[in-house]
Design a protein around this motif. Sequence first.
Motif, PDB file in Angstrom:
ATOM      1  N   SER A   1      49.580  50.071  46.818  1.00 13.63           N
ATOM      2  CA  SER A   1      50.036  48.685  46.245  1.00 13.63           C
ATOM      3  C   SER A   1      49.728  47.716  46.805  1.00 13.63           C
ATOM      4  O   SER A   1      49.708  46.359  46.168  1.00 13.63           O
ATOM      5  N   VAL A   2      49.160  47.593  47.856  1.00 13.03           N
ATOM      6  CA  VAL A   2      48.571  46.289  48.329  1.00 13.03           C
ATOM      7  C   VAL A   2      47.342  45.868  47.931  1.00 13.03           C
ATOM      8  O   VAL A   2      47.036  44.496  47.780  1.00 13.03           O
ATOM      9  N   THR A   3      46.691  46.519  47.337  1.00  7.03           N
ATOM     10  CA  THR A   3      45.432  46.333  46.585  1.00  7.03           C
ATOM     11  C   THR A   3      45.471  45.253  45.430  1.00  7.03           C
ATOM     12  O   THR A   3      44.801  44.079  45.396  1.00  7.03           O
ATOM     13  N   PRO A   4      46.311  45.623  44.393  1.00 10.57           N
ATOM     14  CA  PRO A   4      46.469  44.632  43.436  1.00 10.57           C
ATOM     15  C   PRO A   4      47.144  43.212  43.975  1.00 10.57           C
ATOM     16  O   PRO A   4      46.760  42.268  43.338  1.00 10.57           O
ATOM     17  N   TYR A   5      48.045  43.381  44.953  1.00 12.72           N
ATOM     18  CA  TYR A   5      48.631  42.325  45.619  1.00 12.72           C
ATOM     19  C   TYR A   5      47.325  41.569  46.139  1.00 12.72           C
ATOM     20  O   TYR A   5      47.602  40.110  45.998  1.00 12.72           O
ATOM     21  N   ALA A   6      46.530  42.026  46.765  1.00 10.91           N
ATOM     22  CA  ALA A   6      45.395  41.490  47.503  1.00 10.91           C
ATOM     23  C   ALA A   6      44.524  40.818  46.574  1.00 10.91           C
ATOM     24  O   ALA A   6      43.759  39.723  46.870  1.00 10.91           O
ATOM     25  N   ILE A   7      44.256  41.374  45.302  1.00  9.46           N
ATOM     26  CA  ILE A   7      43.370  40.700  44.419  1.00  9.46           C
ATOM     27  C   ILE A   7      44.050  39.461  44.142  1.00  9.46           C
ATOM     28  O   ILE A   7      43.308  38.550  43.916  1.00  9.46           O
ATOM     29  N   GLY A   8      45.118  39.306  43.523  1.00  6.77           N
ATOM     30  CA  GLY A   8      45.766  38.149  43.164  1.00  6.77           C
ATOM     31  C   GLY A   8      45.788  36.991  44.235  1.00  6.77           C
ATOM     32  O   GLY A   8      45.652  35.812  44.128  1.00  6.77           O
ATOM     33  N   LEU A   9      46.119  37.582  45.548  1.00 14.55           N
ATOM     34  CA  LEU A   9      46.220  36.506  46.747  1.00 14.55           C
ATOM     35  C   LEU A   9      44.843  36.062  46.994  1.00 14.55           C
ATOM     36  O   LEU A   9      44.429  35.030  47.366  1.00 14.55           O
ATOM     37  N   ARG A  10      43.966  37.025  46.826  1.00 10.18           N
ATOM     38  CA  ARG A  10      42.372  36.527  46.953  1.00 10.18           C
ATOM     39  C   ARG A  10      42.044  35.506  46.218  1.00 10.18           C
ATOM     40  O   ARG A  10      41.317  34.665  46.571  1.00 10.18           O
ATOM     41  N   LEU A  11      42.181  35.475  44.858  1.00  8.83           N
ATOM     42  CA  LEU A  11      41.846  34.673  44.075  1.00  8.83           C
ATOM     43  C   LEU A  11      42.396  33.156  44.357  1.00  8.83           C
ATOM     44  O   LEU A  11      41.687  32.023  44.363  1.00  8.83           O
ATOM     45  N   VAL A  12      43.775  33.054  44.628  1.00  5.34           N
ATOM     46  CA  VAL A  12      44.362  32.055  45.249  1.00  5.34           C
ATOM     47  C   VAL A  12      43.560  31.389  46.353  1.00  5.34           C
ATOM     48  O   VAL A  12      43.491  30.165  46.556  1.00  5.34           O
ATOM     49  N   ASP A  13      43.333  32.169  47.267  1.00  2.86           N
ATOM     50  CA  ASP A  13      42.708  31.796  48.535  1.00  2.86           C
ATOM     51  C   ASP A  13      41.178  31.129  48.253  1.00  2.86           C
ATOM     52  O   ASP A  13      40.907  30.226  48.901  1.00  2.86           O
ATOM     53  N   TYR A  14      40.356  31.711  47.305  1.00  6.17           N
ATOM     54  CA  TYR A  14      39.329  31.199  47.030  1.00  6.17           C
ATOM     55  C   TYR A  14      39.464  29.797  46.587  1.00  6.17           C
ATOM     56  O   TYR A  14      38.667  28.669  46.975  1.00  6.17           O
ATOM     57  N   VAL A  15      40.444  29.518  45.680  1.00  3.60           N
ATOM     58  CA  VAL A  15      40.441  28.124  45.194  1.00  3.60           C
ATOM     59  C   VAL A  15      40.969  27.317  46.245  1.00  3.60           C
ATOM     60  O   VAL A  15      40.437  26.135  46.375  1.00  3.60           O
ATOM     61  N   ALA A  16      41.992  27.672  47.053  1.00  9.19           N
ATOM     62  CA  ALA A  16      42.464  26.988  48.499  1.00  9.19           C
ATOM     63  C   ALA A  16      41.535  26.610  49.204  1.00  9.19           C
ATOM     64  O   ALA A  16      41.158  25.411  49.702  1.00  9.19           O
ATOM     65  N   GLN A  17      40.537  27.495  49.544  1.00  5.80           N
ATOM     66  CA  GLN A  17      39.596  27.394  50.284  1.00  5.80           C
ATOM     67  C   GLN A  17      38.591  26.098  49.921  1.00  5.80           C
ATOM     68  O   GLN A  17      38.024  25.121  50.589  1.00  5.80           O
ATOM     69  N   PHE A  18      38.008  26.280  48.616  1.00  9.19           N
ATOM     70  CA  PHE A  18      37.324  25.056  48.034  1.00  9.19           C
ATOM     71  C   PHE A  18      37.927  23.815  48.256  1.00  9.19           C
ATOM     72  O   PHE A  18      37.100  22.798  48.431  1.00  9.19           O
ATOM     73  N   LEU A  19      39.018  23.694  47.854  1.00 11.04           N
ATOM     74  CA  LEU A  19      39.641  22.442  47.718  1.00 11.04           C
ATOM     75  C   LEU A  19      39.909  21.881  49.064  1.00 11.04           C
ATOM     76  O   LEU A  19      39.702  20.741  49.183  1.00 11.04           O
TER      77      LEU A  19
END
Length: 495
Positions: free
Chosen positions: A247-265
Amino acid sequence: MTRVSQTFVSIVVAFFMMPFLIHELGDYWYGIWTVVGSLAAAYHLFDMGMASAVTRYVSQSFGLKDDHQANVTINTALLIYSVIALVIVLVSIGASYGARVFIDDPDSKDIIQILVLIIGVSVALEFPFNALAGVASAKLKFHQVALTRIAMTLIGAALTWWFISRGYGIIALAVITFCTARLSNLLYFFICRAAFPALRISRKLASRANAKELFQYSAWSFVIAIAYQMRNNVDNFVVAGFLSAASVTPYAIGLRLVDYVAQFLSQATNMFVPIFTGYHAREDNTELHNKLLFITRLNLVLALIAGGGLVIFGQAFINRWMGPTYTEAYWVMVILLVGRMIGFANHPLNSAMYAANKHSIVAKIDVIEVALNLALSLVLVQYLGLIGVALGTMIPLLLLRLFVLPYFACSSIGLPTVNYYRCMVRPILAVSLPLIGYFAWMKNHVQPDTYSNIAIYGLGMSALTALCALKLGFSKEEKCELRKIIPTRQLKALI
């Protein structure tokens, strides 16, 4: 520019490697890798905020052209970090045996034990190099450090693809991580050595008085570091403990996308502490307040555009990126995105607090946030699963960053709180209305299912909302400031 390129390369590599690893390792082992990665991140708490203290005092010594004092700080930190590294090795040995207790599958116990030990020792060996923190930055060697990290990212990705695609498994992934980290550490040492030829390594240069000074400075940084690490990693442990490693995998997918946006900003707007510090030192509160409100509006516009785009196109992107079986990852992403974008929008308040030497308040708010995060996640996961964990993270962030932090921060710098909230109204209206209209149009007329379609419609959404924001979201004075930032004459004319 090189730092932005480094972030871009890291995100692109992770973008391609994540589905590859999930496909090759499977949800279970990728979930285990994510949890072990969170454990490794937790080991960095042993730094105790020391890196920020070392950076400060080494930079100060270079500013005073006192090479001897710089060497005293470096060698004192090296001795401290060597002790910390030994402690982490011992903790890793204990954790590797302790992991066996929590694993039900007997075939997995030995692999996970080795995995935890390799990653723990790898983190421990990184710590002595933290003694050089501040050398590269004070000597303006960002370019070399960023290029080194880009090279290590690409080499690590190539080795991972070659070995994992040939069935070597998760232990090979850990060994590759270990080896690339050592090479990165070695290159970092050479960069610092070249930047600071007077560098000397000797236990005789270590100073007890200097150690005390470092620990005193690092206290609040340590608290903030604890909160940061727990905020970013506690969810993985809750999901794995109450649901499953898979179950960590789907959670990590959602979290990773948010992290990508936050890193660029963050790369675009995380450099305002020195500017605010200058205004605070000159007691120019009027300019401090004006710049704070301007940067808050700018951050809010960026957060709304980026966050809105992720909400509109996130489901289609996840389906194309990972496949249609990870629908729950989209809702995890949306919930986490709300809290993270609010945190990004009012990040200038954090910068102002650091400038006013009030960062202890930020540390206390962070600690409260993490405690509420953990408590809510532990309760909600039992009723709502992954969605409950995401809500447990988002709710404290939303409440504390939207109401508590503005109250204390505005009071600290003499800014009326109502002025802070009032500055958000124009950009929210200027961006939200076209964003909602675009979302409704997409919902009824377009269902993008390829990367090219997502990119085309995403660019259209960004252009429309950015134009509305530039025209309607800022005052005349702020538009003048924007014209100084925007590079081309054609874009300046749009404002």
